[in-house]
Design an enzyme around this catalytic site. Structure first.
Site, PDB file in Angstrom:
ATOM      1  N   HIS A  37       3.164  14.116 -51.122  1.00 38.17           N
ATOM      2  CA  HIS A  37       3.982  12.892 -51.162  1.00 38.17           C
ATOM      3  C   HIS A  37       5.114  13.039 -52.195  1.00 38.17           C
ATOM      4  CE1 HIS A  37       0.009  11.134 -49.787  1.00 38.17           C
ATOM      5  NE2 HIS A  37       0.832  10.757 -48.831  1.00 38.17           N
ATOM      6  N   GLY A 147       5.739  14.686 -43.732  1.00 40.92           N
ATOM      7  CA  GLY A 147       5.308  16.052 -44.056  1.00 40.92           C
ATOM      8  C   GLY A 147       5.012  16.847 -42.793  1.00 40.92           C
ATOM      9  N   LYS A 149       2.731  18.842 -42.439  1.00 42.95           N
ATOM     10  CA  LYS A 149       1.285  18.964 -42.209  1.00 42.95           C
ATOM     11  C   LYS A 149       0.864  18.109 -41.011  1.00 42.95           C
ATOM     12  CE  LYS A 149      -2.049  17.142 -44.647  1.00 42.95           C
ATOM     13  NZ  LYS A 149      -2.980  16.556 -43.667  1.00 42.95           N
ATOM     14  N   ASP A 150       1.483  16.916 -40.905  1.00 44.86           N
ATOM     15  CA  ASP A 150       1.174  16.045 -39.758  1.00 44.86           C
ATOM     16  C   ASP A 150       2.194  16.338 -38.656  1.00 44.86           C
ATOM     17  OD1 ASP A 150      -0.985  14.442 -40.977  1.00 44.86           O
ATOM     18  OD2 ASP A 150       0.579  13.929 -42.399  1.00 44.86           O
TER      19      ASP A 150
HETATM   20  O1  PAF Z   1       1.102  10.053 -42.587  1.00 49.30           O
HETATM   21  C1  PAF Z   1       0.667   8.977 -42.997  1.00 49.30           C
HETATM   22  O2  PAF Z   1       0.302   8.826 -44.166  1.00 49.30           O
HETATM   23  C2  PAF Z   1       0.554   7.807 -42.028  1.00 49.30           C
HETATM   24  O3  PAF Z   1       0.199   8.243 -40.755  1.00 49.30           O
HETATM   25  C3  PAF Z   1       1.814   6.934 -41.987  1.00 49.30           C
HETATM   26  C4  PAF Z   1       3.010   7.719 -41.459  1.00 49.30           C
HETATM   27  C5  PAF Z   1       2.114   6.390 -43.367  1.00 49.30           C
HETATM   28  C6  PAF Z   1       1.583   5.753 -41.044  1.00 49.30           C
HETATM   29  O4  PAF Z   1       0.528   4.974 -41.452  1.00 49.30           O
END
Ligand code: PAF
Length: 284
Positions: A37, A147, A149-150
């Site tokens: 983050h 990110g 990662k997702d």
């Molecule tokens: O990646 C995340 O933390 C969540 O999926 C998000 C994008 C904040 C949506 O709730």
């Protein structure tokens, strides 16, 4: 830094910022902030006049047997981090505000939401897409940061932004890893020492795939077989899937070409972890 809890207040601030010509960089999160983050926040700060971070543990993206209740919520620690990083506004709404009684409208992306993680977590990406669209309408960002990662989440959000002609630039930042290679995730905190050690096989399997491609391997099934074999050697780790797909369409590939995305998801003990890497095959 101001903590904003109400949707109308956040919308009012965002509109005023837009009217005064300020560029808003937005980092949506579910809190439990980690190094991944921070890299998003720092990049948002570099690129924009104002940074808004949201913390909202979104119930609609958790399945009935998933960890919504016990998802970590260290708000005071997160607030301290955001203050230190120079975030201007921390948007922190309650569930009842985001999903008041009578809420019925959801965002769905056909074909990419229901494969891979979407197949194993039915409704997950519908929840993600819905909350991200709501947050975009509330925060009015010029740019939004996610990110790598997702990976599937980012591909879905890019698709919605394009399909809905939204004026938000979606910026995807490389995965931040621990020193030993484990992709940073709020869920890593749930791992026991043994699971933490065994979870390393996920990033190691991706490194192995990269090596194979560098040595000339172009058959996707060979990469998948290697990942499967590596994971099988670890008792705590159960591979949910490994897929080799095109980075923008998420279509599975048989032969590697162009920008290839290798995705994997596994259960490490009771913890579900994901990881991925992009390999630009034509450049190697
Ligand atoms: O990646 C995340 O933390 C969540 O999926 C998000 C994008 C904040 C949506 O709730």
């Amino acid at each position: 830094m101001k903590v904003i809890r109400s949707i109308p207040s956040m919308q009012h601030i965002a509109r005023a910022l837009q009217c005064s010509g300020k560029r808003i960089g937005f980092v949506p999160t579910m809190g439990a902030l980690h190094g991944g983050h921070l890299s998003l926040i720092r990049r948002a700060k570099r690129d924009n006049d104002i940074v808004v971070v949201s913390i909202f543990v979104n119930p609609t993206q958790f399945g009935p047997t998933e960890d919504f209740q016990k998802y970590p919520r260290p708000f005071m620690q997160d607030k301290k981090i955001c203050t230190k990083e120079g975030v201007a506004y921390l948007f922190y709404p309650q569930v009842i505000q985001m999903y008041p009684q009578g809420f019925r409208t959801y965002t769905e992306v056909k074909g990419i939401s229901d494969v891979y993680c979407g197949k194993l977590r039915p409704g997950h990406f519908r929840g993600v897409a819905t909350v991200v669209m709501k947050l975009f309408h509330i925060v009015l960002p010029n740019r939004a940061y996610f990110g790598q990662k997702d990976a599937q989440q980012s591909i879905i959000i890019r698709r919605i932004v394009k399909d809905m002609n939204m004026q938000v630039e979606v910026v995807v930042i490389p995965t931040i890893r621990e020193r030993d290679g484990l992709a940073m995730s709020s869920r890593n905190a749930y791992l026991s020492d043994r699971e933490r050690g065994e979870a390393l096989v996920l990033s190691q399997a991706l490194v192995a795939c990269r090596g194979m491609v560098r040595s000339g391997e172009r058959r996707a099934r060979r990469l998948i077989a290697r990942v499967t074999a590596m994971v099988r050697e670890h008792r705590c780790v159960k591979l949910e899937y490994c897929a080799v797909v095109d980075v923008s369409t998420m279509q599975p590939l048989q032969r590697l070409a162009g920008r290839v995305l290798i995705l994997l998801a596994a259960r490490v003990g009771n913890v579900r972890l994901i990881d991925n890497c992009i390999i630009p095959v034509s450049w190697l």
